[in-house]
Scaffold this motif. Structure first.
Motif, PDB file in Angstrom:
ATOM      1  N   SER A 254      -5.556   4.864 -24.573  1.00 37.47           N
ATOM      2  CA  SER A 254      -5.571   5.930 -23.589  1.00 37.47           C
ATOM      3  C   SER A 254      -4.291   6.758 -23.681  1.00 37.47           C
ATOM      4  O   SER A 254      -3.187   6.216 -23.812  1.00 37.47           O
ATOM      5  CB  SER A 254      -5.702   5.339 -22.182  1.00 37.47           C
ATOM      6  N   GLY A 255      -4.443   8.078 -23.627  1.00 39.64           N
ATOM      7  CA  GLY A 255      -3.286   8.956 -23.718  1.00 39.64           C
ATOM      8  C   GLY A 255      -2.481   9.020 -22.442  1.00 39.64           C
ATOM      9  O   GLY A 255      -1.362   9.529 -22.425  1.00 39.64           O
ATOM     10  N   GLU A 256      -3.042   8.508 -21.374  1.00 43.64           N
ATOM     11  CA  GLU A 256      -2.365   8.513 -20.071  1.00 43.64           C
ATOM     12  C   GLU A 256      -2.306   7.092 -19.554  1.00 43.64           C
ATOM     13  O   GLU A 256      -3.276   6.335 -19.670  1.00 43.64           O
ATOM     14  CB  GLU A 256      -3.147   9.391 -19.094  1.00 43.64           C
ATOM     15  N   SER A 257      -1.191   6.684 -19.006  1.00 38.92           N
ATOM     16  CA  SER A 257      -1.069   5.341 -18.465  1.00 38.92           C
ATOM     17  C   SER A 257      -0.259   5.378 -17.177  1.00 38.92           C
ATOM     18  O   SER A 257       0.457   6.336 -16.898  1.00 38.92           O
ATOM     19  CB  SER A 257      -0.409   4.390 -19.469  1.00 38.92           C
ATOM     20  N   ARG A 258      -0.395   4.310 -16.419  1.00 37.01           N
ATOM     21  CA  ARG A 258       0.328   4.191 -15.151  1.00 37.01           C
ATOM     22  C   ARG A 258       0.681   2.736 -14.940  1.00 37.01           C
ATOM     23  O   ARG A 258      -0.189   1.866 -14.974  1.00 37.01           O
ATOM     24  CB  ARG A 258      -0.538   4.704 -14.001  1.00 37.01           C
ATOM     25  N   ALA A 259       1.959   2.469 -14.763  1.00 35.87           N
ATOM     26  CA  ALA A 259       2.398   1.099 -14.550  1.00 35.87           C
ATOM     27  C   ALA A 259       1.777   0.536 -13.276  1.00 35.87           C
ATOM     28  O   ALA A 259       1.636   1.240 -12.269  1.00 35.87           O
ATOM     29  CB  ALA A 259       3.918   1.035 -14.463  1.00 35.87           C
ATOM     30  N   LEU A 260       1.391  -0.734 -13.335  1.00 33.45           N
ATOM     31  CA  LEU A 260       0.798  -1.377 -12.162  1.00 33.45           C
ATOM     32  C   LEU A 260       1.850  -1.602 -11.081  1.00 33.45           C
ATOM     33  O   LEU A 260       2.989  -1.954 -11.376  1.00 33.45           O
ATOM     34  CB  LEU A 260       0.194  -2.723 -12.546  1.00 33.45           C
ATOM     35  N   GLU A 261       1.460  -1.410  -9.869  1.00 38.94           N
ATOM     36  CA  GLU A 261       2.326  -1.703  -8.740  1.00 38.94           C
ATOM     37  C   GLU A 261       1.458  -2.152  -7.579  1.00 38.94           C
ATOM     38  O   GLU A 261       0.249  -1.879  -7.532  1.00 38.94           O
ATOM     39  CB  GLU A 261       3.156  -0.479  -8.349  1.00 38.94           C
ATOM     40  N   GLU A 262       2.059  -2.860  -6.660  1.00 41.96           N
ATOM     41  CA  GLU A 262       1.314  -3.351  -5.509  1.00 41.96           C
ATOM     42  C   GLU A 262       0.877  -2.177  -4.624  1.00 41.96           C
ATOM     43  O   GLU A 262       1.600  -1.193  -4.457  1.00 41.96           O
ATOM     44  CB  GLU A 262       2.189  -4.296  -4.678  1.00 41.96           C
ATOM     45  N   VAL A 263      -0.317  -2.296  -4.072  1.00 44.64           N
ATOM     46  CA  VAL A 263      -0.808  -1.307  -3.119  1.00 44.64           C
ATOM     47  C   VAL A 263      -0.177  -1.594  -1.758  1.00 44.64           C
ATOM     48  O   VAL A 263      -0.042  -2.757  -1.351  1.00 44.64           O
ATOM     49  CB  VAL A 263      -2.338  -1.376  -3.023  1.00 44.64           C
ATOM     50  N   ALA A 264       0.222  -0.562  -1.066  1.00 37.60           N
ATOM     51  CA  ALA A 264       0.797  -0.742   0.271  1.00 37.60           C
ATOM     52  C   ALA A 264      -0.212  -1.453   1.165  1.00 37.60           C
ATOM     53  O   ALA A 264      -1.410  -1.137   1.155  1.00 37.60           O
ATOM     54  CB  ALA A 264       1.177   0.606   0.870  1.00 37.60           C
ATOM     55  N   GLU A 265       0.267  -2.399   1.942  1.00 37.40           N
ATOM     56  CA  GLU A 265      -0.617  -3.157   2.832  1.00 37.40           C
ATOM     57  C   GLU A 265      -1.272  -2.213   3.834  1.00 37.40           C
ATOM     58  O   GLU A 265      -0.587  -1.452   4.523  1.00 37.40           O
ATOM     59  CB  GLU A 265       0.193  -4.216   3.573  1.00 37.40           C
ATOM     60  N   PRO A 266      -2.607  -2.222   3.928  1.00 36.35           N
ATOM     61  CA  PRO A 266      -3.259  -1.345   4.907  1.00 36.35           C
ATOM     62  C   PRO A 266      -2.937  -1.775   6.328  1.00 36.35           C
ATOM     63  O   PRO A 266      -2.558  -2.926   6.580  1.00 36.35           O
ATOM     64  CB  PRO A 266      -4.757  -1.528   4.593  1.00 36.35           C
ATOM     65  N   ARG A 267      -3.105  -0.855   7.236  1.00 32.95           N
ATOM     66  CA  ARG A 267      -2.835  -1.155   8.641  1.00 32.95           C
ATOM     67  C   ARG A 267      -3.828  -2.194   9.146  1.00 32.95           C
ATOM     68  O   ARG A 267      -5.032  -2.102   8.893  1.00 32.95           O
ATOM     69  CB  ARG A 267      -2.939   0.119   9.468  1.00 32.95           C
ATOM     70  N   LEU A 268      -3.334  -3.172   9.849  1.00 34.21           N
ATOM     71  CA  LEU A 268      -4.209  -4.194  10.411  1.00 34.21           C
ATOM     72  C   LEU A 268      -5.091  -3.587  11.501  1.00 34.21           C
ATOM     73  O   LEU A 268      -4.644  -2.707  12.253  1.00 34.21           O
ATOM     74  CB  LEU A 268      -3.393  -5.329  11.014  1.00 34.21           C
ATOM     75  N   PRO A 269      -6.326  -4.053  11.620  1.00 31.65           N
ATOM     76  CA  PRO A 269      -7.156  -3.591  12.738  1.00 31.65           C
ATOM     77  C   PRO A 269      -6.598  -4.146  14.045  1.00 31.65           C
ATOM     78  O   PRO A 269      -5.842  -5.123  14.046  1.00 31.65           O
ATOM     79  CB  PRO A 269      -8.528  -4.200  12.418  1.00 31.65           C
ATOM     80  N   PRO A 270      -6.941  -3.537  15.166  1.00 34.32           N
ATOM     81  CA  PRO A 270      -6.451  -4.074  16.454  1.00 34.32           C
ATOM     82  C   PRO A 270      -6.980  -5.489  16.661  1.00 34.32           C
ATOM     83  O   PRO A 270      -8.141  -5.779  16.360  1.00 34.32           O
ATOM     84  CB  PRO A 270      -7.023  -3.103  17.486  1.00 34.32           C
TER      85      PRO A 270
END
Length: 565
Positions: free
Chosen positions: A433-449
């Motif tokens: 692939s001519g384009e790449s992106r280093a892996l990183e953790e996804v920001a933790e989503p907001r918890l439901p109430p």
């Protein structure tokens, strides 16, 4: 091409239902039939096959299935894409051409190669493993299909590539179509393990009317990358949002599902029940793939043996201690590794002898086969008349067997020669692939109430939660999900890493990572190192962590009464 491409699956592992290929071809219309024959453990098996005969190294089962079904597939115009080539895709392609000639079936056979890095393993810093295979992507498959191949066999490609390749070729997708590619990856991930998408190994299995012989899954992939998961009419099992969720949660590590062509955002997947046995997958987004490819490394770790003692009735702990002391005293040479496990399966005042018995296992490993061979197992047998009351073993003495060790590796994509070998023998190099992106953790989503406080009952987690678990090298994942929004509000707050460690004491001292997937009302855990050095190492009695999720579901937790059925 705007109509959906119907891609079926007929194999989820090397050893799956032999008749599935014919069942899928007989059962209804397909455009493409795929089969997944490879796993980390399978590569070790094929590596040992190749040691005995350099002409082997492929999944022999597929060749026998092709003998039965090649003419049927050709008559129906169904193209076949499988990773059954294993360590020798070129050899399997030759055998298929010979078979098509013998059967008088006109079939253009192509293959994909370049994943086998074993000859260069030391140069790449991987030592001298038995097998070293990079995970290739879908573009070699697509190139073979574009050139008119009826059958494409590959070595170690990602499992989902068997679906992504045909979809990309059919719809003319490009490398930058990340969302479409990611949608196809999601569909491929769902159907790659065969009947696990149609009710097999499903936690709420009692809800499925007919599980006697679940049908294999089909992905109807659309031009925009969305898909519908279904199965042939009249087959067993079921396709529901829950059965599809179960497979989506299988053997994942987090919200980003990395592959050589695209990184799929599992936190964007949306599922909806479109009709009986029809589940639509939409909303999947993708990102550029990481710059490095994963490499599956398998090596022979040494030799292994085990003996299992049965302890019955009273004084179980004392009996186990005596057995340990006697066996270890009787060994002339202590193995490099010697581990004991006592499983207290016994019950007080049991109505049968089996229910009154516990199991004590001794597992040994060493580089010397003699140390863990008869010298070990005979020492256990020699205790028969001199040990605890009721002494008996579950097996006769035997020699040690070879065990494998799995290690993940990574290599720059540019270092791997991805090649499509077309039916006419010409080769096409597939660029990374001519384009790449280093892996990183996804920001933790907001918890439901959280739910408001209320009365609870101490009951099994599995009364409201489903789970699916599996192996990722030496790690294991446990995906847990629920069915309602209120149950999700409770699960997201209740099932933390700390709670999981208390519920599963085997994980208490290990690193555990948690990922929330709100769209699926799911939480995924990765338990690092619980499987030692991979499935072939057999660190646990459940070496591939298949039952880990069911153990979790059986543990008691305080669940709000309003959530209980």
């Amino acid at each position: 091409m705007t109509g959906p491409l119907r891609i079926g699956n007929c194999s989820g592992f090397y050893g799956d239902r032999f008749s599935a290929m014919r069942e899928m071809l007989d059962g209804g219309r397909l455009d493409v039939l795929t089969g997944d024959y490879l796993a980390e453990l399978t590569m070790l098996i094929l590596g040992r096959d190749r040691m005995k005969d350099p002409q082997l190294g492929y999944a022999k089962t597929f060749l026998r299935q092709a003998r039965e079904c090649l003419a049927l597939a050709a008559d129906q115009g169904v193209r076949i894409v499988v990773n059954a080539g294993g360590l020798n895709p070129a050899g399997l392609a030759v055998k298929l051409r010979e078979l098509s000639g013998e059967l008088g079936v006109a079939a253009e056979v192509a293959h994909v190669e370049g994943d086998d890095l074993a000859p260069r393993a030391a140069e790449l810093g991987f030592g001298e493993p038995l097998t070293a295979n990079a995970y290739l992507g879908a573009w070699g498959i697509a190139r073979c299909l574009d050139a008119g191949a009826d059958i494409v066999v590959t070595g170690r490609v990602t499992d989902a590539s068997l679906v992504v390749g045909p979809a990309a070729a059919h719809f003319g997708w490009g490398r930058a179509d990340h969302d479409r590619l990611a949608g196809a990856v999601a569909a491929g991930h769902v159907i790659e393990c065969g009947t696990q998408a149609t009710g097999g190994n499903f936690p709420f299995f009692t809800e499925i009317t007919d599980l006697s012989r679940p049908g294999f899954p089909i992905a109807e992939v659309h031009q925009d990358g969305s898909s519908v998961i279904t199965k042939h009419d009249g087959t067993g099992g079921a396709v529901t949002v829950d059965t599809v969720t179960a497979q989506l949660m299988y053997e994942i590590t987090g919200a980003r599902y990395a592959g050589p062509d695209v990184t799929t955002r599992l936190d964007t997947v949306e599922l909806s029940q479109e009709g009986p046995d029809r589940v639509r997958i939409t909303g999947v987004t993708g990102e550029a793939p990481p710059p490095r490819l994963k490499v599956s490394l398998n090596a022979v770790g040494g030799f292994r043996n085990e003996m299992t003692f049965v302890l019955t009735g009273l004084d179980i702990e004392a009996k186990a201690e005596l057995a340990r002391a006697q066996l270890e005293a009787g060994l002339r040479t202590r193995p490099a590794e010697l581990t004991w496990t006592l499983a207290r399966l016994d019950r007080a005042d049991a109505g049968t002898e089996e229910e009154a018995s516990a199991i004590l296992r001794c597992v040994v490993r060493d580089s010397d086969p003699d140390v863990v061979g008869r010298a070990f197992s005979n020492a256990a047998v020699e205790m028969a008349l001199a040990s605890y009351p009721g002494f008996h073993l579950t097996s006769a003495p035997g020699s040690g067997s070879v065990y494998g060790v799995f290690t993940p590796g990574y290599v720059d994509a540019a270092e791997v020669p991805h090649r499509a070998v077309l039916a006419d023998g010409s080769t096409v190099d597939i660029e990374p692939s001519g384009e790449s992106r280093a892996l990183e953790e996804v920001a933790e989503p907001r918890l439901p109430p959280p739910l408001p406080p209320g009365p609870t009952r101490d009951v099994p987690l599995g009364l409201i939660a489903a789970a699916r678990s599996g192996d990722k090298g030496g790690d294991a994942n446990i995906g847990v999900w629920v069915r309602t929004d209120d149950q999700w509000r409770w699960l997201a707050h209740e099932l933390t890493v700390e709670r999981l460690k208390r519920l599963l004491p085997e994980a208490a001292e290990l690193t555990v990572r948690r990922t929330l997937l709100p769209n699926l009302r799911a939480v995924n855990f990765v338990v690092e190192g619980i499987l030692g050095r991979g499935a072939a190492y057999q660190a646990r009695f459940d070496p591939q962590a298949k039952g880990l999720g069911e153990w979790l579901r059986a543990r008691h937790v305080p669940i709000p009464e309003e959530l209980l059925p």
